[in-house]
Design a protein around this motif. Structure first.
Motif, PDB file in Angstrom:
ATOM      1  N   TRP A  17      -9.754   7.550  17.106  1.00  0.00           N
ATOM      2  CA  TRP A  17      -9.436   8.281  15.710  1.00  0.00           C
ATOM      3  C   TRP A  17      -7.939   8.423  15.529  1.00  0.00           C
ATOM      4  N   LEU A  18      -7.231   8.902  16.630  1.00  0.00           N
ATOM      5  CA  LEU A  18      -5.796   8.909  16.331  1.00  0.00           C
ATOM      6  C   LEU A  18      -5.047   7.822  16.026  1.00  0.00           C
ATOM      7  N   VAL A  19      -5.435   6.951  16.913  1.00  0.00           N
ATOM      8  CA  VAL A  19      -4.731   5.387  16.729  1.00  0.00           C
ATOM      9  C   VAL A  19      -5.168   5.017  15.159  1.00  0.00           C
ATOM     10  N   PHE A  20      -6.375   5.075  14.938  1.00  0.00           N
ATOM     11  CA  PHE A  20      -6.864   4.525  13.543  1.00  0.00           C
ATOM     12  C   PHE A  20      -6.011   5.174  12.720  1.00  0.00           C
ATOM     13  N   GLY A  21      -5.984   6.686  12.731  1.00  0.00           N
ATOM     14  CA  GLY A  21      -5.390   7.469  11.745  1.00  0.00           C
ATOM     15  C   GLY A  21      -3.901   7.046  11.281  1.00  0.00           C
ATOM     16  N   LEU A  22      -3.197   6.823  12.603  1.00  0.00           N
ATOM     17  CA  LEU A  22      -1.718   6.594  12.680  1.00  0.00           C
ATOM     18  C   LEU A  22      -1.685   5.067  11.979  1.00  0.00           C
ATOM     19  N   VAL A  23      -2.326   4.306  12.386  1.00  0.00           N
ATOM     20  CA  VAL A  23      -2.150   2.637  11.881  1.00  0.00           C
ATOM     21  C   VAL A  23      -2.194   2.725  10.286  1.00  0.00           C
ATOM     22  N   ILE A  24      -3.545   3.375   9.913  1.00  0.00           N
ATOM     23  CA  ILE A  24      -3.780   3.388   8.504  1.00  0.00           C
ATOM     24  C   ILE A  24      -2.324   4.228   7.764  1.00  0.00           C
ATOM     25  N   SER A  25      -2.031   5.314   8.181  1.00  0.00           N
ATOM     26  CA  SER A  25      -1.093   5.914   7.597  1.00  0.00           C
ATOM     27  C   SER A  25       0.135   5.215   7.526  1.00  0.00           C
ATOM     28  N   GLU A  26       0.470   4.590   8.633  1.00  0.00           N
ATOM     29  CA  GLU A  26       1.814   3.759   8.706  1.00  0.00           C
ATOM     30  C   GLU A  26       1.729   2.531   7.942  1.00  0.00           C
ATOM     31  N   LEU A  27       0.594   1.721   7.740  1.00  0.00           N
ATOM     32  CA  LEU A  27       0.555   0.792   6.699  1.00  0.00           C
ATOM     33  C   LEU A  27       0.621   1.422   5.485  1.00  0.00           C
ATOM     34  N   LEU A  28      -0.114   2.451   4.998  1.00  0.00           N
ATOM     35  CA  LEU A  28       0.315   2.949   3.719  1.00  0.00           C
ATOM     36  C   LEU A  28       1.572   3.179   3.343  1.00  0.00           C
ATOM     37  N   THR A  29       2.349   3.844   4.409  1.00  0.00           N
ATOM     38  CA  THR A  29       3.714   4.188   4.275  1.00  0.00           C
ATOM     39  C   THR A  29       4.800   3.058   3.901  1.00  0.00           C
ATOM     40  N   LEU A  30       4.472   1.844   4.703  1.00  0.00           N
ATOM     41  CA  LEU A  30       5.080   0.503   4.649  1.00  0.00           C
ATOM     42  C   LEU A  30       4.753   0.098   3.484  1.00  0.00           C
ATOM     43  N   PHE A  31       3.611  -0.189   2.859  1.00  0.00           N
ATOM     44  CA  PHE A  31       3.424  -0.352   1.744  1.00  0.00           C
ATOM     45  C   PHE A  31       3.838   0.206   0.515  1.00  0.00           C
ATOM     46  N   VAL A  32       4.004   1.694   0.474  1.00  0.00           N
ATOM     47  CA  VAL A  32       4.606   2.460  -0.585  1.00  0.00           C
ATOM     48  C   VAL A  32       6.108   2.213  -0.712  1.00  0.00           C
ATOM     49  N   SER A  33       6.479   2.184   0.723  1.00  0.00           N
ATOM     50  CA  SER A  33       8.032   2.113   0.765  1.00  0.00           C
ATOM     51  C   SER A  33       8.566   0.997   0.095  1.00  0.00           C
ATOM     52  N   LEU A  34       7.872  -0.058   0.422  1.00  0.00           N
ATOM     53  CA  LEU A  34       8.212  -1.440  -0.116  1.00  0.00           C
ATOM     54  C   LEU A  34       8.234  -1.564  -1.564  1.00  0.00           C
ATOM     55  N   LEU A  35       7.043  -0.769  -1.909  1.00  0.00           N
ATOM     56  CA  LEU A  35       6.742  -1.011  -3.452  1.00  0.00           C
ATOM     57  C   LEU A  35       7.583  -0.120  -4.281  1.00  0.00           C
ATOM     58  N   VAL A  36       7.964   1.205  -3.679  1.00  0.00           N
ATOM     59  CA  VAL A  36       9.002   1.966  -4.356  1.00  0.00           C
ATOM     60  C   VAL A  36      10.479   1.344  -4.226  1.00  0.00           C
ATOM     61  N   SER A  37      10.785   0.923  -3.126  1.00  0.00           N
ATOM     62  CA  SER A  37      12.214   0.245  -2.913  1.00  0.00           C
ATOM     63  C   SER A  37      12.325  -0.988  -3.815  1.00  0.00           C
ATOM     64  N   ALA A  39      10.641  -1.547  -6.742  1.00  0.00           N
ATOM     65  CA  ALA A  39      10.868  -1.078  -8.043  1.00  0.00           C
ATOM     66  C   ALA A  39      11.927  -0.323  -8.553  1.00  0.00           C
ATOM     67  N   LEU A  40      12.419   0.382  -7.634  1.00  0.00           N
ATOM     68  CA  LEU A  40      13.712   1.290  -8.015  1.00  0.00           C
ATOM     69  C   LEU A  40      15.006   0.614  -7.775  1.00  0.00           C
ATOM     70  N   TRP A  41      15.087  -0.177  -6.556  1.00  0.00           N
ATOM     71  CA  TRP A  41      16.502  -0.711  -6.458  1.00  0.00           C
ATOM     72  C   TRP A  41      16.461  -2.350  -6.085  1.00  0.00           C
ATOM     73  N   GLY A  42      14.976  -2.993  -6.042  1.00  0.00           N
ATOM     74  CA  GLY A  42      15.212  -4.372  -5.930  1.00  0.00           C
ATOM     75  C   GLY A  42      14.945  -4.731  -4.567  1.00  0.00           C
ATOM     76  N   SER A  43      15.639  -3.652  -3.664  1.00  0.00           N
ATOM     77  CA  SER A  43      15.743  -4.254  -2.261  1.00  0.00           C
ATOM     78  C   SER A  43      16.027  -2.867  -1.588  1.00  0.00           C
ATOM     79  N   MET A  44      15.753  -2.543  -0.079  1.00  0.00           N
ATOM     80  CA  MET A  44      16.202  -1.564   0.417  1.00  0.00           C
ATOM     81  C   MET A  44      16.729  -2.121   2.014  1.00  0.00           C
TER      82      MET A  44
END
Length: 161
Positions: A17-37, A39-44
């Motif tokens: 459960w710990l590994v599953f939660g961390l992997v999902i969390s990080e994938l979501l973070t990566l996706f949101v970070s790429l999407l936001v960067s 949308a806002l700056w064109g690149s990061m």
């Protein structure tokens, strides 16, 4: 179907459960970070993205760890509750009680059982309750059936007073 899936999920070790939660969390973070960067700056810059992911990983690790500790405590409590419930169910099965109205003969005091047959009150109560009997003679019957003997002599006739 639902219960079997839940049972399979419940039997997984906590580190899964710990590994599953961390992997999902990080994938979501990566996706949101790429999407936001994008949308806002064109690149990061990749360094900023890595710092964000590491920060998110630490926060995710703490949150998932706390949740897993809570789940472990809930499982432990649930196990204790099931054990206690089993003990109480077993105890209830052992308890014999008499309920309702007992049809008793007004002359000989025999009780009519569920099959319609009459039996001595002692026999009926021994079968249908947790009662045990110790026979004695009341003072009135002692005087009537054993005139001249004291009540203590009738209760314990092997030890004359």
């Amino acid at each position: 179907m639902r219960d079997s899936v839940l049972a399979q999920l419940a039997n997984r070790p906590l580190w899964h459960w710990l590994v599953f939660g961390l992997v999902i969390s990080e994938l979501l973070t990566l996706f949101v970070s790429l999407l936001v960067s994008h949308a806002l700056w064109g690149s990061m810059p990749w360094q900023v993205l890595i710092i964000g992911i590491v920060d998110s990983l630490l926060v995710s690790f703490v949150i998932v760890s706390l949740l897993l500790l809570l789940l472990r405590a809930i499982r432990r409590l649930n196990t204790r509750l099931e054990e206690r419930n089993h003990e109480l169910t077993a105890a209830l099965a052992e308890i014999k009680t008499l309920r309702g109205i007992l049809p008793i003969c007004s002359y000989c005091k025999q009780i009519r059982n569920d099959k319609g047959y009459y039996e001595q009150i002692e026999t009926y109560l021994l079968k249908n309750s947790a009662v045990d009997f110790s026979h004695t003679i009341c003072p009135d019957c002692a005087e009537k059936h054993f005139p001249g003997m004291s009540a203590t002599q009738t209760e314990n006739p092997s030890h004359p007073h």
